[in-house]
Scaffold this active site. Structure first.
Site, mmCIF file in Angstrom:
data_model
loop_
_atom_site.group_PDB
_atom_site.id
_atom_site.type_symbol
_atom_site.label_atom_id
_atom_site.label_comp_id
_atom_site.label_asym_id
_atom_site.label_seq_id
_atom_site.Cartn_x
_atom_site.Cartn_y
_atom_site.Cartn_z
ATOM 1 N N MET A 90 0.944 -1.319 -0.223
ATOM 2 C CA MET A 90 -0.139 -0.254 0.099
ATOM 3 C C MET A 90 0.851 1.502 -0.435
ATOM 4 S SD MET A 90 -2.656 -1.023 2.406
ATOM 5 C CE MET A 90 -4.074 -0.536 2.270
ATOM 6 N N CYS B 29 2.772 3.177 -2.386
ATOM 7 C CA CYS B 29 3.709 2.536 -2.649
ATOM 8 C C CYS B 29 3.542 2.954 -4.354
ATOM 9 C CB CYS B 29 4.559 1.429 -3.297
ATOM 10 S SG CYS B 29 3.360 0.896 -4.650
ATOM 11 N N SER C 249 -1.391 3.638 -7.805
ATOM 12 C CA SER C 249 -2.245 4.219 -8.580
ATOM 13 C C SER C 249 -1.442 5.523 -9.077
ATOM 14 C CB SER C 249 -3.677 5.149 -7.313
ATOM 15 O OG SER C 249 -4.157 4.325 -6.754
ATOM 16 N N GLU D 290 -6.420 -1.729 -7.903
ATOM 17 C CA GLU D 290 -6.799 -2.112 -7.206
ATOM 18 C C GLU D 290 -7.170 -4.548 -7.428
ATOM 19 O OE1 GLU D 290 -6.338 -0.711 -4.273
ATOM 20 O OE2 GLU D 290 -6.699 1.053 -4.193
ATOM 21 N N ALA D 291 -6.077 -4.415 -8.414
ATOM 22 C CA ALA D 291 -6.245 -5.695 -9.127
ATOM 23 C C ALA D 291 -6.237 -6.255 -8.091
ATOM 24 C CB ALA D 291 -5.300 -6.114 -10.012
#
Ligand SMILES: [Zn+2]
Length: 205
Positions: A11, A13, A16, A87-88
């Site tokens: 998270m 990093c 997005s 968010e795969a």
């Protein structure tokens, strides 16, 4: 050759942010993509980054056929050159198979972004299937840091700042609000194993 690429990291990093950058670079060249996401922090149908950028996206619900969606878009005359999937980790393994089919049968690049492991250090189903199927896996280089300064490689779930190791795999929370009821914090493996979050470390001193 079109590729299925898995950009993986913890998270916080910059996944997005990179997804939005790839989208920007391709649309600046006249290419058109479909952006899928699931449970983004900005709400359904949004892809947002911690740096404050937001774009519209298609919410990939649990039963959505991603291959079928793209085929339907093309059939109704939309141009689709590539897919971005944020968010795969939250997708089902069947949905990751559908993404591989988009690459192989429709000849499109698919860029999937996700967290590899959950707060118990176990692989998310979507990430596991991506590791199994991806043409290429990129570990993101914008590395998040543990409170101790070491490279953060693990995601901790916190409850009022204290690390928890049991619970549902998916509970939406925010890294920026660790004091909130359910939060998340990235830690190095050493501190993840010792369950030492920034707030428990501060308390210990
Ligand atoms: Zn640490």
């Amino acid at each position: 050759m079109p590729e299925l690429v898995f950009f993986s990291g913890t998270m916080d990093c910059g996944k997005s942010t990179l997804a939005l950058q790839i989208e920007h670079n391709r649309s600046a060249r006249g290419l058109q993509g479909v952006i899928f996401t699931r449970d983004d922090r900005a709400g359904a149908g949004k892809l947002s980054s911690r740096l404050g950028l937001v774009t519209e996206a298609v919410e990939a619900g649990p039963d959505m056929d991603l291959f079928g969606y793209v085929v339907a878009e093309i059939e109704r005359g939309c141009k689709v050159d590539y897919l971005i999937v944020d968010e795969a980790q939250f997708l089902s393994s069947e949905q990751i198979d559908q993404l591989a089919r988009v690459v192989d049968d429709l000849g499109m690049d698919v860029y999937a972004f996700g967290i590899t492991t959950d707060f118990r250090t176990k692989l998310f189903p979507g990430s596991q299937r991506l590791i199994e199927l991806a043409d290429r896996i990129e570990a993101l280089q914008v590395e998040a840091m543990c409170w101790c300064g070491a490279r953060a490689t693990h995601n901790a779930r916190t409850l009022g700042g204290e690390m928890v190791v049991e619970g549902e795999q998916v509970v939406v929370g925010d890294v920026n609000r660790p004091a909130a009821e359910v939060g998340y914090e990235v830690l190095c493996r050493r501190h993840h194993r010792r369950r030492m979050t920034s707030s428990s470390a501060a308390f210990a001193h």
